[in-house]
Design a protein around this motif. Sequence first.
Motif, PDB file in Angstrom:
ATOM      1  N   MET A   1       5.529  -2.171   6.475  1.00 30.36           N
ATOM      2  CA  MET A   1       4.830  -2.735   6.183  1.00 30.36           C
ATOM      3  C   MET A   1       5.131  -3.281   4.307  1.00 30.36           C
ATOM      4  N   GLU A   2       6.542  -3.001   3.950  1.00 33.71           N
ATOM      5  CA  GLU A   2       7.093  -3.069   2.443  1.00 33.71           C
ATOM      6  C   GLU A   2       5.649  -2.664   1.979  1.00 33.71           C
ATOM      7  N   GLY A   3       4.937  -2.176   1.320  1.00 43.88           N
ATOM      8  CA  GLY A   3       4.979  -1.988   0.240  1.00 43.88           C
ATOM      9  C   GLY A   3       3.035  -2.444   0.542  1.00 43.88           C
ATOM     10  N   LYS A   4       2.642  -2.910   1.147  1.00 41.95           N
ATOM     11  CA  LYS A   4       1.617  -3.489   1.882  1.00 41.95           C
ATOM     12  C   LYS A   4       0.281  -2.437   2.323  1.00 41.95           C
ATOM     13  N   ALA A   5      -0.878  -2.361   1.603  1.00 43.52           N
ATOM     14  CA  ALA A   5      -1.657  -0.971   2.094  1.00 43.52           C
ATOM     15  C   ALA A   5      -1.719  -0.864   3.385  1.00 43.52           C
ATOM     16  N   VAL A   6      -1.921   0.557   3.237  1.00 45.28           N
ATOM     17  CA  VAL A   6      -1.420   1.170   5.096  1.00 45.28           C
ATOM     18  C   VAL A   6      -2.500   1.716   5.364  1.00 45.28           C
ATOM     19  N   VAL A   7      -4.033   1.925   5.899  1.00 44.21           N
ATOM     20  CA  VAL A   7      -4.548   3.324   5.419  1.00 44.21           C
ATOM     21  C   VAL A   7      -4.522   3.566   7.313  1.00 44.21           C
TER      22      VAL A   7
END
Length: 570
Positions: free
Chosen positions: A324-330
């Motif tokens: 996800m390259e730095g995008k938020a991952v919950v």
Amino acid sequence: MIQLKGIAASDGIAIAKAYRLVQPDLTFTKITIQDIDAEQQRLVAALEKTEEELAAIQRLTHEKLGEEEAAIFGAHLLVVKDPELIGPIKQKIADEAVNAEYALSEISAMFVSLFENMDDEYMSERAADIKDVSNRVLAHLLGVHIPNPSKISEQVIIVANDLTPSETAQLDRNFVLGFTTDIGGRTSHSAIMARSLEIPAVVGTGTATTSIQDGDLLIVDGLTGDVLVNPAENVVATYRKKVENFTVQQAEWATLLHGKTISKDGVQVELAANIGSPNDLEGVLRHGGEGIGLYRTEFLYMGRENLPSEDEQFTAYKMVLEGMEGKAVVIRTLDIGGDKNLPYLPLQDEMNPFLGHRAIRLCLDHQDIFRTQLRALLRASNYGNLKIMFPMIATLQEFRDAKGILLEEKENLLAKGVAVSEQIEIGIMVEIPSTAVMADIFAKEVDFFSIGTNDLIQYTMAADRMNEKVSYLYQPYNPAILRLVKIVIDAAHKEKKWAGMCGEMAGDEYAVPLLLGLGLDEFSMSATSILKTRSLIKKLAVADMQALATEALQLATSDEVFDKVKQAVN
Ligand code: PEP
Ligand code: MG
């Protein structure tokens, strides 16, 4: 042609032959036999057929899914050849002059109960293996067929009473074009899995397994909930046209792939995806996901014979974070129990599994399992923008306990010189009404909320999400639900925290306008719903939706809200 009506559970239309995934009737009667040799030979022949069958399944599973998934059949092959099991069965046939079915069932039941009572993980797995193999041998003795989805090698539509999440996960997308079930609702986990596998599905038809025979031609319309059995040529042609139209619409949505999600009056929201495995990442990116709003980690624990190790989990979490390259991952911690069980972690039978020992309740009781997962998450935190979320929080104490354990594990890692990100947000699922009502108190201690409407609706309406008889009570537009959602969003904003939603409601085209009006910050949904939702939000003005939501909150029924939204957006 027969037409069945169910619940549209996963978008798209599938046209193919039926493959019934239905367990056969294995009942038999005890018979006194005359020819002991012949009876023992019947047993040997059934054992040989079972062995051949297991070897074939093992090979196919290895080819399609890999070594680990195939290992279970290796264990089953050992059972079918085990002299310590076979010897006593033959002996019983000889000593008591009984039929092979009876001797097999009695002896295997004895071993199963012996192993199950040993309170040892390895032994309970062996008990499960014996049960499974004994059923296969029994099926051969009775001349009935046990279906096996890994053996499917032509394009089919699966017909089942229900599909367990692990059965669903094993379906091969190249061959399984769709499925339909007797039971289940839009938020049952088989439906959720169907959406992540992008397989059209209709669930809760009530009678799919009794109305459909193997090989019948089926149309499964996951957009409307219709299942057509042996339709006429002209009907098939109409549906082929429908498939084409759907493909055209998807191409239109695809033009929004790289854009942000901004309303007509300039308000930006985030559209994230729900995933069940790192394999789903490709679909998330293909459908323009702006982050992961819910990674259901329990699928990492399912469809296998033992707990995933810390390193194995670390690898999966790292893969998702890097992908996800730095995008938020919950990432949500283990939510097992309810309709999701682990064969190697025998849980007590419960009268009401959805109200029972599941999710965070189970993790706080099995801290070894919980701590292993938390360490894997903390180590993976260095590879992206990780947010950790606890499921099924009902009290503030549960949150404090879970967070306390997380912080302890963090300290331990740091003390050992293992790097851990300092930016990890810690949040909760709001899926129990007590937590929604107390959101103002929670908001002071959590970093974010994600509203789990699949459970929040089932608990608010007291309506089992798996039971199609009460599926009419799955009412995302009911003002009772909207009021709870508003409480949660307002409480978050008051403390300058963000509120998301990862229940199926977040991707529902008639709920989205209301949620936009209520101020939801993040909408997390099946990847396949993202572009459609982005297209919708671009056409809506938040200011108008606020007025719509304010009105909806004062209406009396779900239908009134639905009609109001329909009028407003069409
Ligand atoms: C929910 O309850 O809304 C949710 C997202 O969690 P799950 O469907 O996994 O229970
Ligand atoms: Mg839930």
